[in-house]
Design an enzyme around this catalytic site. Structure first.
Site, PDB file in Angstrom:
ATOM      1  N   GLU B 127       0.871  -1.183   0.000  1.00  0.00           N
ATOM      2  CA  GLU B 127       0.000   0.000   0.000  1.00  0.00           C
ATOM      3  C   GLU B 127       0.900   1.222   0.000  1.00  0.00           C
ATOM      4  O   GLU B 127       2.116   1.095   0.153  1.00  0.00           O
ATOM      5  CB  GLU B 127      -0.876  -0.014   1.259  1.00  0.00           C
ATOM      6  N   ALA B 130       2.592   0.977   3.272  1.00  0.00           N
ATOM      7  CA  ALA B 130       3.058  -0.317   3.808  1.00  0.00           C
ATOM      8  C   ALA B 130       3.626  -1.184   2.688  1.00  0.00           C
ATOM      9  O   ALA B 130       2.891  -1.661   1.835  1.00  0.00           O
ATOM     10  CB  ALA B 130       1.901  -1.050   4.491  1.00  0.00           C
ATOM     11  N   SER B 132       7.485  -3.053   2.917  1.00  0.00           N
ATOM     12  CA  SER B 132       8.208  -4.053   3.708  1.00  0.00           C
ATOM     13  C   SER B 132       7.486  -4.342   5.029  1.00  0.00           C
ATOM     14  O   SER B 132       7.516  -5.461   5.537  1.00  0.00           O
ATOM     15  CB  SER B 132       9.620  -3.554   4.018  1.00  0.00           C
ATOM     16  N   TRP B 156       1.450  -0.261  -6.235  1.00  0.00           N
ATOM     17  CA  TRP B 156       2.613  -0.953  -6.807  1.00  0.00           C
ATOM     18  C   TRP B 156       2.287  -2.417  -7.085  1.00  0.00           C
ATOM     19  O   TRP B 156       3.058  -3.308  -6.794  1.00  0.00           O
ATOM     20  CB  TRP B 156       3.846  -0.856  -5.891  1.00  0.00           C
ATOM     21  N   ILE B 157       1.111  -2.644  -7.636  1.00  0.00           N
ATOM     22  CA  ILE B 157       0.658  -4.008  -7.876  1.00  0.00           C
ATOM     23  C   ILE B 157       0.863  -4.352  -9.349  1.00  0.00           C
ATOM     24  O   ILE B 157       0.223  -3.749 -10.224  1.00  0.00           O
ATOM     25  CB  ILE B 157      -0.844  -4.168  -7.507  1.00  0.00           C
ATOM     26  N   HIS B 340      29.548  -0.548 -23.285  1.00  0.00           N
ATOM     27  CA  HIS B 340      28.988   0.054 -24.502  1.00  0.00           C
ATOM     28  C   HIS B 340      29.323   1.541 -24.646  1.00  0.00           C
ATOM     29  O   HIS B 340      29.020   2.134 -25.682  1.00  0.00           O
ATOM     30  CB  HIS B 340      27.461  -0.096 -24.510  1.00  0.00           C
ATOM     31  N   GLY B 341      29.891   2.143 -23.610  1.00  0.00           N
ATOM     32  CA  GLY B 341      30.226   3.566 -23.689  1.00  0.00           C
ATOM     33  C   GLY B 341      28.979   4.405 -23.914  1.00  0.00           C
ATOM     34  O   GLY B 341      27.898   4.080 -23.419  1.00  0.00           O
ATOM     35  N   GLU B 365       9.256  -7.443  -3.648  1.00  0.00           N
ATOM     36  CA  GLU B 365       9.361  -8.784  -3.050  1.00  0.00           C
ATOM     37  C   GLU B 365      10.386  -8.775  -1.909  1.00  0.00           C
ATOM     38  O   GLU B 365      11.210  -9.667  -1.777  1.00  0.00           O
ATOM     39  CB  GLU B 365       9.744  -9.832  -4.109  1.00  0.00           C
ATOM     40  N   GLU B 369      17.515  -4.638   1.409  1.00  0.00           N
ATOM     41  CA  GLU B 369      17.909  -4.339   2.805  1.00  0.00           C
ATOM     42  C   GLU B 369      17.167  -5.291   3.750  1.00  0.00           C
ATOM     43  O   GLU B 369      17.748  -5.853   4.682  1.00  0.00           O
ATOM     44  CB  GLU B 369      17.576  -2.871   3.155  1.00  0.00           C
TER      45      GLU B 369
END
Lengths: 260, 411
Positions: B127, B130, B132, B156-157, B340-341, B365, B369
């Site tokens: 959410e 919420a 972690s 963020w689903i 690749h610069g 997931e 940390e």
């Protein structure tokens, strides 16, 4: 319908052929189901889906060629047979066609045999037609579409892809059909097919199993393979103050090199 | 101990690789630029059976094992992270949670269509306040007769706007003895009245995928759609992560491989100071690191796949595999840009997309940390696995591949 599809294990097309001491080598390139044969397998499966029956995949090659047969099984073929015998190891297309034709004769009344147009390693394009000749069946090659197939009447009409256009050919069955890539889009193996293929026991038929005794010597041998001469490339700039002078200098250089 | 892949695994790998390389790779840059998911992706993955790869045939799946799932994820993410994300949420979070916790009726109703690819599933835990800190989530589920009424918003689903069902965790008890005991999990039909969904734009990466939000306003969910028991939501969510994180780990190994392959090809072609840059030792150092990181990431995820096949708890090992592979994939993508610069900085080449895609997996997931804390917990002996009421079933080929009879009845 009883459908047979002949496949070959070849090096991956991305592999580079090198010549080491007069012998062609594909290095440790991964071995795959000959890409042309994927179209043949797909057409065999579509024929079965349209008309019923079963598809047998057949290959001539070393034990490792089982992997390519497994690929054909994973795509949906019902069974696979490997013809493998040390005496057939250096087979040319004449000997390969003799072995394949002998094996096909051992299968109960096939209606149609599919081939890919060529194998990407040897690239002869003749194994299919040679098998047809040995079986005494019509050979339909460069086939880009099957326009009609009537299993009851035992007839087939195909479109052959020629440089000048397409040619419609009608033939009785059984027949040998060599396909080009325009004919379809090969499917991926299904997971169900993969599970089945990974467990499949593939029978091996030796030269004596197919009644090819004694095994004839191959007519062709490859005493030496010569690598193409590596072209040396270099770049040279012609100079001149004006475009006219640059062109004149370029013409002079080209005449010097006897290019014009 | 046998480190080789058998013919079944090799064929699975080849099949998924061919699909991703032929059907997705040629167009992925275009969809990434458009910030849209190709409408072809989900139906094709469903039709090919990839969406049901590791579920029993009797439950609509393909009957393959957890290693096959990992191999498929590696191949998918070697082309684009968004393909693997589909596996993480549809198979990992949603489908495998139903396999582990679902009743027979729930498996019949929800898992079979998911495994067949007829319906799409996702996992809805995070959410806005919420991530972690799962135990702190605010979405509520209040009992109302034989139903629950759900209210709140999930953020963020992945596949929020594409999925038919979500495994969703909500608060059923506002004052539990322990914070984690106040949560319950539900299978929510996202076509229900009161559900609205949308996509989030302007993300750093996974732009060819769908990441969004789910808003719930008095959404009625029948009691039969509660997964597990009331108050079991925290455990269910954590076990969903054991499945999801495995797919993330395997996918990240594929991303490292993609960085390695792009870098090797470019380093052989690009010349500076009169020789291909592959001859320069500092370029070689980058390539060597990518090669060894790929091997390590692969060994870690395959070990987890093997543990899952055995039915052994793998929270610790999955955490290590996920954290290592995602950190290493971000590093590999950054180094691939260095190889690749300037060209690596442009979306004419693939590696900038790899870098943008790699970053997200270090956050979702379980942030990397949090994974350090999980691993430290195990290493210090402060954390041990407690037996769950229902463990993920071990892979048993005969039962998985039997045409009839569910997994539970046969036990």
């Amino acid at each position: 319908m009883k459908i047979v599809v002949c496949v070959k294990q070849t090096p991956d097309t991305a592999a580079t052929l090198t010549v080491v001491g007069g012998v062609a080598s594909w290095g440790d390139a991964p071995l795959v189901l000959n890409p042309w044969d994927e179209y043949a397998v797909e057409q065999a499966l579509r024929t079965k889906e349209a008309h019923g029956g079963s598809v047998t995949a057949m290959s001539l090659g070393p034990q490792a060629a089982k992997e390519s047969l497994k690929q054909a099984l994973a795509m949906g073929c019902d069974e696979a047979i490997l013809i493998s015998d040390p005496a057939l190891e250096r087979a040319d297309s004449l000997l390969a066609s003799a072995a394949l034709a002998a094996a096909i004769k051992r299968i109960d009344a096939p209606d149609i045999v599919f081939f890919g147009k060529a194998a990407v390693d040897t690239d002869t394009e003749v194994t299919g037609p040679q098998v047809a000749r040995r079986l005494g069946w019509p050979s339909l090659n460069l086939v880009a579409a099957i326009s009609e197939l009537d299993p009851a009447a035992k007839t087939i009409t195909v479109e052959r892809l020629l440089e000048e256009g397409r040619q419609l050919v009608r033939s009785p069955l059984p027949a040998v059909v060599s396909v080009v890539k325009e004919i379809n889009e090969p499917r991926y193996p299904s997971f169900m097919g993969i599970r089945k293929a990974s467990k499949a026991e593939i029978p091996i038929w030796s030269a004596s199993d197919i009644g090819l005794q004694p095994v004839p010597e191959p007519a062709l041998t490859w005493p030496e393979v010569i690598a193409p001469v590596r072209a040396e490339q270099s770049c040279e700039f012609v100079s001149g103050e004006t475009p006219q002078q640059q062109a004149a200098a370029l013409v002079e250089r080209l005449i010097e090199e006897k290019l014009i | 101990m046998d480190f080789s892949l058998g013919p079944e695994h090799q064929m699975v790998q080849k099949m998924v690789r061919e699909f991703a390389q032929k059907e997705v790779a040629p167009f992925i840059q275009e969809w990434d630029r458009k910030q849209q998911m190709s409408p072809e992706v989900l139906p094709r993955m469903g039709k090919l059976g990839i969406l049901g790869i590791c579920f029993p045939i009797s439950l609509g799946g393909q009957g393959l094992d957890f290693i096959s799932l990992g191999l498929a994820c590696e191949e998918l993410e070697a082309v684009d992270t968004t393909l693997r994300v589909v596996m993480s949420v549809h198979v990992g979070l949603c489908g495998l949670s139903l396999l582990q916790w679902g009743t027979e009726a729930q498996q019949q109703e929800f898992l079979i269509p998911l495994a067949r690819g007829e319906k799409i599933g996702c996992g809805a835990f995070s959410e806005s306040g919420a991530g972690s800190d799962v135990a702190n989530l605010q979405t509520t589920a209040k009992q109302d007769g034989t139903d629950y009424l759900l209210n709140g918003e999930k953020m963020w689903i992945s596949l929020a706007s594409k999925a038919d069902f979500a495994l969703l965790t909500a608060r059923t008890d506002s004052n539990p003895k322990r914070r984690s005991q106040g949560l319950s999990s539900f299978i929510v039909d996202l076509h229900s009245a009161g559900v609205t969904t949308g996509d989030i734009k302007g993300k750093l990466g996974v732009r060819a995928g769908s990441t969004g939000w789910i808003s719930l306003q008095d959404v009625r969910v029948p009691k039969e759609s509660r997964l597990g028991e009331q108050g079991e939501g925290f455990k269910i969510t954590m076990s969903a992560f054991d499945s999801g994180r495995y797919t993330v780990a395997a996918g990240a190994a594929g991303l490292i491989r993609a960085c390695l392959e792009a870098s090797v090809a470019y380093a052989k072609e690009r010349k500076t100071f009169g020789q291909p840059i592959a001859e320069h030792q500092l370029v070689q150092a980058k390539i060597a690191r990518m090669a060894s990181d790929y091997e390590i990431a692969k060994l870690l995820y395959l070990k987890v796949g093997w543990m899952k096949n055995q039915g052994v708890r793998n929270t610790y090992e999955t955490s290590m595999a996920k954290q290592f592979a995602t950190d290493a994939s971000f590093n590999a993508a950054s180094e691939a840009i260095a190889v690749h610069g300037s060209y690596g900085y442009s979306d004419e080449f693939v590696v900038e997309r790899y870098l943008r895609n790699a970053r997200g997996a270090m956050i979702y997931e379980g942030t990397n940390e949090i994974h350090s804390l999980i691993q430290a917990g195990y290493a210090l002996g402060n954390r041990t696995d407690k037996a769950l009421r229902r463990e993920m079933p071990a892979y048993e080929p005969q039962r998985w591949q039997a045409e009839a009879a569910g997994i539970r009845e046969a036990t």
